[in-house]
Motif scaffolding. Sequence first.
Motif, PDB file in Angstrom:
ATOM      1  N   ASN A  30      -1.151   0.878   4.044  1.00 43.03           N
ATOM      2  CA  ASN A  30      -1.017  -0.458   3.502  1.00 43.03           C
ATOM      3  C   ASN A  30      -2.362  -0.915   2.944  1.00 43.03           C
ATOM      4  O   ASN A  30      -3.357  -0.205   3.047  1.00 43.03           O
ATOM      5  N   ARG A  31      -2.374  -2.098   2.397  1.00 45.00           N
ATOM      6  CA  ARG A  31      -3.635  -2.687   1.970  1.00 45.00           C
ATOM      7  C   ARG A  31      -4.350  -3.239   3.194  1.00 45.00           C
ATOM      8  O   ARG A  31      -3.763  -3.980   3.991  1.00 45.00           O
ATOM      9  N   SER A  32      -5.614  -2.872   3.362  1.00 46.58           N
ATOM     10  CA  SER A  32      -6.354  -3.274   4.551  1.00 46.58           C
ATOM     11  C   SER A  32      -6.448  -4.791   4.672  1.00 46.58           C
ATOM     12  O   SER A  32      -6.436  -5.333   5.786  1.00 46.58           O
ATOM     13  N   ALA A  33      -6.537  -5.490   3.552  1.00 46.14           N
ATOM     14  CA  ALA A  33      -6.614  -6.952   3.600  1.00 46.14           C
ATOM     15  C   ALA A  33      -5.351  -7.547   4.206  1.00 46.14           C
ATOM     16  O   ALA A  33      -5.409  -8.517   4.979  1.00 46.14           O
ATOM     17  N   ASP A  34      -4.188  -6.983   3.878  1.00 47.02           N
ATOM     18  CA  ASP A  34      -2.927  -7.481   4.426  1.00 47.02           C
ATOM     19  C   ASP A  34      -2.858  -7.267   5.933  1.00 47.02           C
ATOM     20  O   ASP A  34      -2.450  -8.149   6.688  1.00 47.02           O
ATOM     21  N   LYS A  35      -3.239  -6.077   6.388  1.00 49.20           N
ATOM     22  CA  LYS A  35      -3.181  -5.779   7.822  1.00 49.20           C
ATOM     23  C   LYS A  35      -4.203  -6.611   8.587  1.00 49.20           C
ATOM     24  O   LYS A  35      -3.927  -7.071   9.700  1.00 49.20           O
ATOM     25  N   ALA A  36      -5.396  -6.799   8.019  1.00 52.73           N
ATOM     26  CA  ALA A  36      -6.404  -7.629   8.678  1.00 52.73           C
ATOM     27  C   ALA A  36      -5.887  -9.051   8.864  1.00 52.73           C
ATOM     28  O   ALA A  36      -6.085  -9.674   9.915  1.00 52.73           O
ATOM     29  N   ARG A  37      -5.221  -9.582   7.840  1.00 51.40           N
ATOM     30  CA  ARG A  37      -4.658 -10.933   7.926  1.00 51.40           C
ATOM     31  C   ARG A  37      -3.615 -11.008   9.035  1.00 51.40           C
ATOM     32  O   ARG A  37      -3.564 -11.968   9.810  1.00 51.40           O
ATOM     33  N   GLN A  38      -2.783  -9.972   9.115  1.00 53.08           N
ATOM     34  CA  GLN A  38      -1.735  -9.949  10.136  1.00 53.08           C
ATOM     35  C   GLN A  38      -2.332  -9.910  11.551  1.00 53.08           C
ATOM     36  O   GLN A  38      -1.904 -10.659  12.439  1.00 53.08           O
ATOM     37  N   ILE A  39      -3.318  -9.058  11.764  1.00 51.96           N
ATOM     38  CA  ILE A  39      -3.948  -8.944  13.083  1.00 51.96           C
ATOM     39  C   ILE A  39      -4.638 -10.246  13.459  1.00 51.96           C
ATOM     40  O   ILE A  39      -4.576 -10.703  14.608  1.00 51.96           O
ATOM     41  N   GLN A  40      -5.299 -10.862  12.487  1.00 47.98           N
ATOM     42  CA  GLN A  40      -5.956 -12.136  12.758  1.00 47.98           C
ATOM     43  C   GLN A  40      -4.940 -13.192  13.184  1.00 47.98           C
ATOM     44  O   GLN A  40      -5.180 -13.948  14.130  1.00 47.98           O
ATOM     45  N   ASN A  41      -3.809 -13.237  12.506  1.00 44.27           N
ATOM     46  CA  ASN A  41      -2.778 -14.220  12.842  1.00 44.27           C
ATOM     47  C   ASN A  41      -2.168 -13.943  14.213  1.00 44.27           C
ATOM     48  O   ASN A  41      -1.800 -14.878  14.931  1.00 44.27           O
ATOM     49  N   TRP A  42      -2.037 -12.679  14.566  1.00 47.08           N
ATOM     50  CA  TRP A  42      -1.489 -12.336  15.872  1.00 47.08           C
ATOM     51  C   TRP A  42      -2.361 -12.848  17.006  1.00 47.08           C
ATOM     52  O   TRP A  42      -1.872 -13.378  17.996  1.00 47.08           O
TER      53      TRP A  42
END
Length: 423
Positions: free
Chosen positions: A86-98
């Motif tokens: 995936n795009r690292s920016a998308d996954k980073a956003r998801q982990i931050q929100n979690w």
Amino acid sequence: MKHRIQLHGCDAEESDGYSTDNSDVSMGSDFNENCNNVNFGILFDVDGVLARGSTPLDPAKKAMAKLKDANGNLKVPVAFVTNACNRSADKARQIQNWFDINITPEQVIHAPTPAKLLKEFHSKHTLVIGQEHRKEIAADLGFTNTCIIEDIKEAYPLLDMVDHANRAKIAEGNYTENPNFPRVDVVLLIGEPCRWETDLQLIIDLLLTEGKPNITPEDLFSVPQIPVIACNMDLVFMAEACMPRFGHGAFLLCLESLYKKITGRELHYKNLVGKPCEITYRFAEHTVSKIAKQMGISKPIKRLYFFGDNPNVDIVGANLYDRFIKRKDSNANSIDLPVSRLIPESDILNEQTVESCHSMLVGTGVYKFKPEDEMKSTSDTIEVYHGHRDIAHEPELSKPHKYVHDVYEGIDYIFRKEGIEGN
């Protein structure tokens, strides 16, 4: 309740502000003084360790809370290592929100991410195989001259005869070829495509024609093979279905089999990237070291703890890297590794300082601990090896240094071992 599980080399008892750039991780001015002595880092697989699908696990929420100090700053450097694409920016956003923690894209290492080290190919005309965001992901890796399978189909419409609609179109004479389409220099396989049959056909065509599939080769059996880079060798993965689903490794197996059936030769991989290959863990060490410096930690990182849920991927990879770094003084990079798994020399990488990589297996994902398994002998178990052919089957490598029920129990264990104060 306690149980005993065979670990890597020992027995042990077990008890029940997001940013899209690569800017420094802000740890605040009140960085915990206790962390000045930190000389280790933590690596997390994502699915099965921190979450299932898009839902974070409760033990992971507790673990991440424990990793933060009273000011909400991370106490230790961490990175996230997944074989997804995936795009690292998308996954980073998801982990931050979690978990309500500040994560930058550089802390997320997907299967293709270490291909950033393969600079010799970045300017070559590269066919990128995968699904969504293929060209964008390749550009983020440093590849500046890319094409996708649809471009090959358009330039050479006579090739895709497995597509019956295209076959009918050709029969009507309704097509135009582009003989000036530039030669493909490299094939970059970042993930399984949508239509395997088309991609398999056209990739084989490119391999048999040195990247220019408009002229029949004079000798099919001696055509030099253009470089192939493959990311993520997982044969299967666990999704919502009751049985595992085919992963990118299954696509690679089809490609290898077809190439050998047609040419009589083994498909040669220039590079294999992603877990469990050593290059991924080396890149993860580099990332953790970089994050540590951004946190103000002056000591070199000496230990890595890697949390995974798949013994045959996460744990094998962590143990392979542990073995690699302990043999580096004997020139293991050229002696022990096949060509496809060599770690390239790169001025991108921080100095290699880690002396051990501890594999931490959790029971919240692929692996499910069964006490009755302890009563079975090796001879009672039928084991089918799902690993890639360039990674030798060594069952001992699938045994973790430490088994924990979940990631929170694991973080608690690490903090006690390292003398870090918990919340």
